[in-house]
Design an enzyme around this catalytic site. Structure first.
Site, PDB file in Angstrom:
ATOM      1  N   TYR A 167       0.839  -1.207   0.000  1.00  0.00           N
ATOM      2  CA  TYR A 167       0.000   0.000   0.000  1.00  0.00           C
ATOM      3  C   TYR A 167       0.868   1.248   0.000  1.00  0.00           C
ATOM      4  O   TYR A 167       0.570   2.231  -0.663  1.00  0.00           O
ATOM      5  CB  TYR A 167      -0.911   0.006   1.231  1.00  0.00           C
ATOM      6  N   PHE A 199      -5.902  20.612 -24.751  1.00  0.00           N
ATOM      7  CA  PHE A 199      -6.545  19.336 -25.032  1.00  0.00           C
ATOM      8  C   PHE A 199      -7.927  19.395 -24.376  1.00  0.00           C
ATOM      9  O   PHE A 199      -8.133  20.130 -23.415  1.00  0.00           O
ATOM     10  CB  PHE A 199      -5.701  18.198 -24.460  1.00  0.00           C
ATOM     11  N   ASP A 200      -8.899  18.618 -24.855  1.00  0.00           N
ATOM     12  CA  ASP A 200     -10.283  18.799 -24.382  1.00  0.00           C
ATOM     13  C   ASP A 200     -10.477  18.595 -22.881  1.00  0.00           C
ATOM     14  O   ASP A 200     -11.164  19.368 -22.234  1.00  0.00           O
ATOM     15  CB  ASP A 200     -11.290  17.981 -25.211  1.00  0.00           C
ATOM     16  N   ASP A 236       1.869  20.233 -20.478  1.00  0.00           N
ATOM     17  CA  ASP A 236       0.964  19.093 -20.656  1.00  0.00           C
ATOM     18  C   ASP A 236       1.731  18.162 -21.589  1.00  0.00           C
ATOM     19  O   ASP A 236       1.735  18.338 -22.805  1.00  0.00           O
ATOM     20  CB  ASP A 236      -0.362  19.575 -21.253  1.00  0.00           C
ATOM     21  N   ALA A 268       2.011  14.786 -22.468  1.00  0.00           N
ATOM     22  CA  ALA A 268       1.668  13.414 -22.839  1.00  0.00           C
ATOM     23  C   ALA A 268       2.606  12.864 -23.913  1.00  0.00           C
ATOM     24  O   ALA A 268       2.982  11.702 -23.884  1.00  0.00           O
ATOM     25  CB  ALA A 268       0.219  13.361 -23.335  1.00  0.00           C
ATOM     26  N   LYS A 313       0.092   7.661 -23.567  1.00  0.00           N
ATOM     27  CA  LYS A 313       0.576   8.016 -24.905  1.00  0.00           C
ATOM     28  C   LYS A 313       2.030   7.542 -25.028  1.00  0.00           C
ATOM     29  O   LYS A 313       2.259   6.354 -25.186  1.00  0.00           O
ATOM     30  CB  LYS A 313       0.449   9.523 -25.143  1.00  0.00           C
ATOM     31  N   HIS A 325     -18.922  15.063 -26.876  1.00  0.00           N
ATOM     32  CA  HIS A 325     -18.629  14.134 -27.973  1.00  0.00           C
ATOM     33  C   HIS A 325     -18.608  12.677 -27.541  1.00  0.00           C
ATOM     34  O   HIS A 325     -18.811  11.784 -28.343  1.00  0.00           O
ATOM     35  CB  HIS A 325     -17.307  14.508 -28.647  1.00  0.00           C
TER      36      HIS A 325
HETATM   37  C1  LIG Z   1      -4.673  12.330 -23.503  1.00  0.00           C
HETATM   38  C2  LIG Z   1      -4.328  13.689 -23.132  1.00  0.00           C
HETATM   39  C3  LIG Z   1      -4.750  14.242 -21.912  1.00  0.00           C
HETATM   40  C4  LIG Z   1      -5.675  13.523 -20.943  1.00  0.00           C
HETATM   41  O1  LIG Z   1      -5.151  12.338 -20.524  1.00  0.00           O
HETATM   42  P1  LIG Z   1      -6.033  11.044 -20.137  1.00  0.00           P
HETATM   43  O2  LIG Z   1      -5.002  10.055 -19.753  1.00  0.00           O
HETATM   44  O3  LIG Z   1      -6.822  10.669 -21.331  1.00  0.00           O
HETATM   45  O4  LIG Z   1      -6.904  11.444 -18.997  1.00  0.00           O
HETATM   46  C5  LIG Z   1      -4.346  15.523 -21.614  1.00  0.00           C
HETATM   47  N1  LIG Z   1      -3.585  16.234 -22.462  1.00  0.00           N
HETATM   48  C6  LIG Z   1      -3.180  15.736 -23.643  1.00  0.00           C
HETATM   49  C7  LIG Z   1      -2.323  16.570 -24.549  1.00  0.00           C
HETATM   50  C8  LIG Z   1      -3.538  14.462 -24.023  1.00  0.00           C
HETATM   51  O5  LIG Z   1      -3.150  13.988 -25.217  1.00  0.00           O
END
Ligand SMILES: *Cc1c(COP(=O)(O)O)cnc(C)c1O
Length: 458
Positions: free
Chosen positions: A71, A124-125, A214, A216, A257, A449
């Protein structure tokens, strides 16, 4: 060479279904024409997203078996901290269950007054949604090349630095943070240069505004820098990533990603100080104890391995090469797309490909639906259908582009799958006027969406 061959061999296979056009027409109607509503079993080539859909390596699967499920203070957590700390160089790193969990934890700590702006090279959304949920106002501020899909430029994901200075002059203290998305997903997986990251950070620093990366697609962005930015050709991806992360104060990352895991995320704070303490407290409330953050020990272990695999130069050369191979075929067929292609996807400019459709008929979605009907290929709209309504006026908002995104999962599909995709798109491009527009018959208040219902306009 026509394309860069796979730098891996296949050890395990998963059969995929072939369906008839008639079956697919019925399945589409049952799913209310929402791509997220399709049963994955009815999809032949699934290009809905590159998120969490990659194939883990044998080394990652071996790591899964070594997962320590303690844990608190588990060995797998320690391993992940060693690896992530050495790649990103931040003093506090927190595992979370995926990227939006990091956003949920961090955004309320950055937006201190309702209505404050958060400026990004493009949100990103989910990041945009979390700024809004925290009471902030997300503002996109991408360079002008990023908004012209026909224009070829090396770093179309860049922040418009002059535009940023103007926003700061107008809003001053009302800017809570700056978000730098690498690569810039929403404008087509387009990279951001080191120079642009540096300039943005300098401006932010001058006005004491925090910068959140951000990140990813930290590795694809580094590969593009290696290929395109002056003086970077002899640098390793790890070295470039280290410099990228110097131009941020904190980062959020979906590890689904470039870190090639099926679930996971990270949140990093450069200085383990006041902000990090607040992060820890939110994480314990929302995600779980600090040393697992909503993940199993085996997930932490696979993530530690994946973070490094993402930085392999041969892998990235093939990865980006595969997308370019698909783009080259579409270009030959005269299909318009955000050009040059991005790191993880080809973003077809459905607005230009289907000029008979208005933006309110969602051309990006219309093309995605047609591709599924014709060939069992699943993709998605990145356009006005994806844009939520204006939170204040409830009006529909027009996106800068009407894209259909063909996102390619990592280490999953071969070049011959890419040929099938190119052929299907080319066929539609020959008779574009046969593709109907769509209207929404039901939608939720945010992130519509994913769950909206639609119907074709006959
Ligand atoms: C996928 C993504 C996110 C969100 O991540 P999740 O793992 O889907 O919650 C945020 N910013 C970018 C640029 C992304 O490609």
């Amino acid at each position: 060479m026509k394309y860069i061959p796979e730098p891996f061999k296949i050890k395990m296979v998963e059969p995929i279904a072939m369906t008839s056009r008639e079956e697919r027409a019925n399945i589409l109607a049952r799913a209310h024409y929402n791509m997220f509503g399709l049963p994955a079993e009815s999809v032949y080539i699934d290009l809905l997203t590159d998120s969490g859909t990659g194939a883990m390596s044998d080394a990652q699967w071996a790591a899964v078996m070594r997962g320590d499920e303690a844990y608190s203070g588990g060995r797998s957590y320690m391993h992940l901290m060693d690896v992530a700390g050495s790649i990103f160089g931040y003093s506090y790193i927190q595992p979370v269950h995926q990227g939006r969990a990091a956003e949920k934890v961090l955004m309320p700590l950055l937006v201190s007054r309702p209505g404050q702006l958060v400026v990004a090279n493009t949100f990103f959304d989910t990041t945009r949604a979390h700024v809004g949920l925290a009471g902030g106002r997300p503002v996109d501020n991408v360079c002008s090349e990023g908004l012209d899909s026909a224009k070829v430029a090396p770093f179309k994901g860049n922040m418009d630095v002059a535009g940023l200075e103007k926003l700061i002059a107008e809003h001053g203290d009302d800017i809570a943070a700056i978000v730098m998305t690498v690569t810039n997903n929403s404008v087509g997986g387009q990279p951001v240069s080191l120079q642009n990251m540096r300039e943005t950070y300098e401006v932010a620093h001058k006005y004491a505004i925090p910068v959140c990366l951000d990140a990813a697609r930290y590795a694809e962005n580094a590969y593009f820098i290696h290929e395109r930015e002056e003086g970077c050709q002899d640098r390793s991806l790890r070295d470039i990533v280290a410099e990228m992360f110097r131009y941020g104060d904190m980062f959020v990352m979906s590890a689904k990603k470039d870190a090639i895991v099926n679930m996971g995320g990270l949140l990093g704070v450069r200085e383990d100080g006041e902000l990090a303490e607040k992060v820890k407290s939110n994480v314990i409330s929302f995600e779980g104890y600090l040393t697992y953050g909503g993940l199993a020990g085996r997930d932490l272990e696979a993530l530690a391995v994946g973070l490094e695999e993402g930085l392999d130069m041969d892998w990235q050369r093939y990865r980006v090469g595969q997308i370019q191979y698909l783009g080259d075929q579409l270009e030959e067929a005269g299909v318009p797309f955000q050009s040059p292609v991005g790191g993880h996807a080809v973003f077809i400019d459905a607005g230009r490909m289907l000029p008979h459709l208005e933006w309110k008929q969602y051309p990006g979605h219309a093309l995605a639906t047609q591709l599924y009907l014709d060939a069992g290929i699943r993709s998605c709209d990145i356009g006005s259908y994806l844009m939520d309504r204006d939170p204040v006026t409830q009006e529909e908002q027009q996106a800068p582009f009407e894209f259909t995104r063909l996102a390619v999962p990592r280490r999953v599909y071969t070049q011959s799958h890419m040929d099938v995709v190119a052929e299907a798109v080319t066929k539609i491009a020959r008779e574009p006027e046969k593709v109907p527009g769509y209207r929404i018959t039901w939608e939720p208040p945010v992130l519509r969406h994913f769950t909206s219902r639609l119907e074709p306009i006959r």
